[in-house]
Design a protein around this motif. Structure first.
Motif, short mmCIF file in Angstrom:
data_model
loop_
_atom_site.label_atom_id
_atom_site.label_comp_id
_atom_site.label_asym_id
_atom_site.label_seq_id
_atom_site.Cartn_x
_atom_site.Cartn_y
_atom_site.Cartn_z
N VAL A 58 0.87 -1.18 0.00
CA VAL A 58 0.00 0.00 0.00
C VAL A 58 0.90 1.23 0.00
CG1 VAL A 58 -1.81 1.26 1.23
CG2 VAL A 58 -1.74 -1.24 1.35
N ALA A 59 0.53 2.22 -0.79
CA ALA A 59 1.28 3.48 -0.83
C ALA A 59 0.32 4.64 -0.62
CB ALA A 59 2.00 3.64 -2.17
N LEU A 60 0.84 5.69 0.00
CA LEU A 60 0.17 6.97 0.05
C LEU A 60 0.77 7.79 -1.07
CD1 LEU A 60 -1.68 9.11 1.34
CD2 LEU A 60 0.25 9.73 2.81
N ALA A 61 -0.07 8.27 -1.98
CA ALA A 61 0.42 9.06 -3.11
C ALA A 61 -0.06 10.49 -2.99
CB ALA A 61 -0.06 8.46 -4.43
N VAL A 62 0.88 11.41 -3.13
CA VAL A 62 0.55 12.82 -3.31
C VAL A 62 0.54 13.02 -4.82
CG1 VAL A 62 1.25 15.20 -2.87
CG2 VAL A 62 1.69 13.44 -1.13
N LEU A 63 -0.65 13.17 -5.39
CA LEU A 63 -0.78 13.25 -6.85
C LEU A 63 -0.35 14.61 -7.38
CD1 LEU A 63 -4.16 11.40 -7.37
CD2 LEU A 63 -1.84 10.47 -7.42
N ALA A 64 -0.58 15.63 -6.58
CA ALA A 64 -0.18 16.98 -6.95
C ALA A 64 -0.25 17.85 -5.70
CB ALA A 64 -1.10 17.56 -8.02
N THR A 65 0.59 18.87 -5.65
CA THR A 65 0.53 19.81 -4.54
C THR A 65 0.99 21.18 -5.01
OG1 THR A 65 1.26 20.35 -2.30
CG2 THR A 65 2.80 19.10 -3.65
N ARG A 66 0.35 22.21 -4.50
CA ARG A 66 0.74 23.60 -4.78
C ARG A 66 1.70 24.12 -3.72
NH1 ARG A 66 -0.34 22.28 -8.99
NH2 ARG A 66 -2.43 22.13 -9.80
N TYR A 67 1.88 23.32 -2.66
CA TYR A 67 2.69 23.74 -1.51
C TYR A 67 3.71 22.67 -1.16
CZ TYR A 67 -1.10 27.03 -1.07
OH TYR A 67 -2.01 28.01 -1.32
N ARG A 68 4.73 23.07 -0.45
CA ARG A 68 5.69 22.12 0.11
C ARG A 68 5.00 21.40 1.26
NH1 ARG A 68 9.78 21.88 4.16
NH2 ARG A 68 11.65 20.88 3.37
N LEU A 69 4.99 20.08 1.23
CA LEU A 69 4.32 19.27 2.25
C LEU A 69 5.33 18.44 3.02
CD1 LEU A 69 1.34 17.80 0.18
CD2 LEU A 69 1.33 19.84 1.61
N ASP A 70 5.20 18.44 4.32
CA ASP A 70 5.92 17.52 5.19
C ASP A 70 4.88 16.46 5.59
OD1 ASP A 70 7.34 16.20 7.12
OD2 ASP A 70 8.03 18.00 8.13
N VAL A 71 5.06 15.23 5.13
CA VAL A 71 4.03 14.19 5.20
C VAL A 71 4.36 13.18 6.30
CG1 VAL A 71 2.80 12.44 3.87
CG2 VAL A 71 3.72 14.45 2.70
N SER A 72 3.35 12.89 7.15
CA SER A 72 3.48 11.86 8.19
C SER A 72 2.22 11.01 8.20
CB SER A 72 3.65 12.49 9.58
OG SER A 72 4.82 13.23 9.66
N LEU A 73 2.39 9.77 8.66
CA LEU A 73 1.26 8.87 8.85
C LEU A 73 1.39 8.25 10.23
CD1 LEU A 73 -1.24 7.34 7.71
CD2 LEU A 73 0.37 5.56 7.01
N ASN A 74 0.39 8.43 11.06
CA ASN A 74 0.39 7.87 12.41
C ASN A 74 1.66 8.22 13.17
OD1 ASN A 74 -2.11 6.71 11.84
ND2 ASN A 74 -1.16 4.87 11.03
N ASN A 75 2.05 9.48 13.10
CA ASN A 75 3.24 10.03 13.78
C ASN A 75 4.56 9.50 13.22
OD1 ASN A 75 1.76 11.68 15.57
ND2 ASN A 75 1.34 9.89 16.85
N GLN A 76 4.53 8.85 12.07
CA GLN A 76 5.74 8.37 11.42
C GLN A 76 6.04 9.28 10.22
OE1 GLN A 76 7.68 5.74 12.48
NE2 GLN A 76 6.29 5.75 14.23
N PRO A 77 7.16 10.01 10.24
CA PRO A 77 7.49 10.85 9.09
C PRO A 77 7.70 10.01 7.83
CG PRO A 77 8.93 11.32 10.97
CD PRO A 77 8.15 10.09 11.31
N LEU A 78 7.09 10.44 6.73
CA LEU A 78 7.25 9.74 5.46
C LEU A 78 8.19 10.47 4.52
CD1 LEU A 78 3.54 8.70 4.78
CD2 LEU A 78 5.38 7.33 5.82
N GLY A 79 8.15 11.80 4.54
CA GLY A 79 9.03 12.56 3.66
C GLY A 79 8.47 13.92 3.35
N ILE A 80 9.18 14.63 2.50
CA ILE A 80 8.82 15.98 2.09
C ILE A 80 8.54 15.97 0.59
CG2 ILE A 80 9.67 18.34 1.81
CD1 ILE A 80 11.28 17.89 4.40
N VAL A 81 7.47 16.67 0.20
CA VAL A 81 7.10 16.78 -1.21
C VAL A 81 7.13 18.26 -1.57
CG1 VAL A 81 5.35 16.33 -2.96
CG2 VAL A 81 5.62 14.76 -1.03
N GLU A 82 7.92 18.60 -2.56
CA GLU A 82 7.98 19.98 -3.07
C GLU A 82 6.81 20.18 -4.04
OE1 GLU A 82 9.99 22.21 -1.89
OE2 GLU A 82 11.27 20.84 -0.76
N PRO A 83 6.39 21.41 -4.32
CA PRO A 83 5.29 21.64 -5.26
C PRO A 83 5.52 20.89 -6.57
CG PRO A 83 5.87 23.68 -4.18
CD PRO A 83 6.90 22.67 -3.76
#
Length: 125
Positions: A58-83
C-alpha cells in the motif's frame, strides 16, 4: 492497482492560536485567515481498507501539490514533497493501523489557493 481518493473533510489547525477548522469542500480553503501562520497542520483520518491482505503493498500518493508538504502517517514521518504535478509515492503498509491519521504540514504562502492545495490517494497493489 486499486485506488482510494483521500478527499475532504480535512482538519486544518492554524497556529499560533491552534484554532482548528473542519474543511468539507475545497472552496472553504480560501476563507481561512492564515496571513500570519508560518505553517498549517492538515489532518485526515481513514480506516484500514477492507479486504487488505497481510503483506499487500500500500502506498500513500501525493498526486499533486501547490505547496511544500511535510508528510506523516500515524506520527511516522514519510518525507517531504515539493510543489509538483507529478505523483510522489510513500510505501505505508508497515505503518497502517485499524484507524489512521495523515498529517501534512504546509507553508500557506501564497494564499488563498486558486485550486486544490493538494491531492491524496491510497494505492493498493
Amino acid at each position: 492497482m486499486h485506488t482510494i481518493r483521500l478527499a475532504a473533510p480535512f482538519e486544518v489547525t492554524i497556529p499560533p492560536q491552534d484554532v482548528t477548522h473542519r474543511i468539507k469542500k475545497w472552496e472553504a480553503w480560501a476563507a481561512l485567515k492564515v496571513d500570519t501562520a508560518p505553517v498549517l497542520l492538515v489532518q485526515r483520518h481513514f480506516n484500514l481498507p477492507s479486504g487488505l491482505m497481510p503483506n499487500q503493498p500500500v502506498a500513500l500518493a501525493v498526486l499533486a501539490t501547490r505547496y511544500r508538504l511535510d508528510v506523516s502517517l500515524n506520527n511516522q514521518p514519510l518525507g517531504i514533497v515539493e510543489p509538483t504535478d507529478e505523483p510522489v509515492r510513500f510505501p505505508i503498509r508497515e505503518h497502517l493501523q485499524p484507524r489512521n491519521r495523515i498529517e501534512l504540514r504546509l507553508s500557506p504562502s501564497p494564499w488563498p489557493p486558486n485550486s486544490e492545495p493538494f491531492q491524496l490517494q491510497l494505492q493498493i497493489e
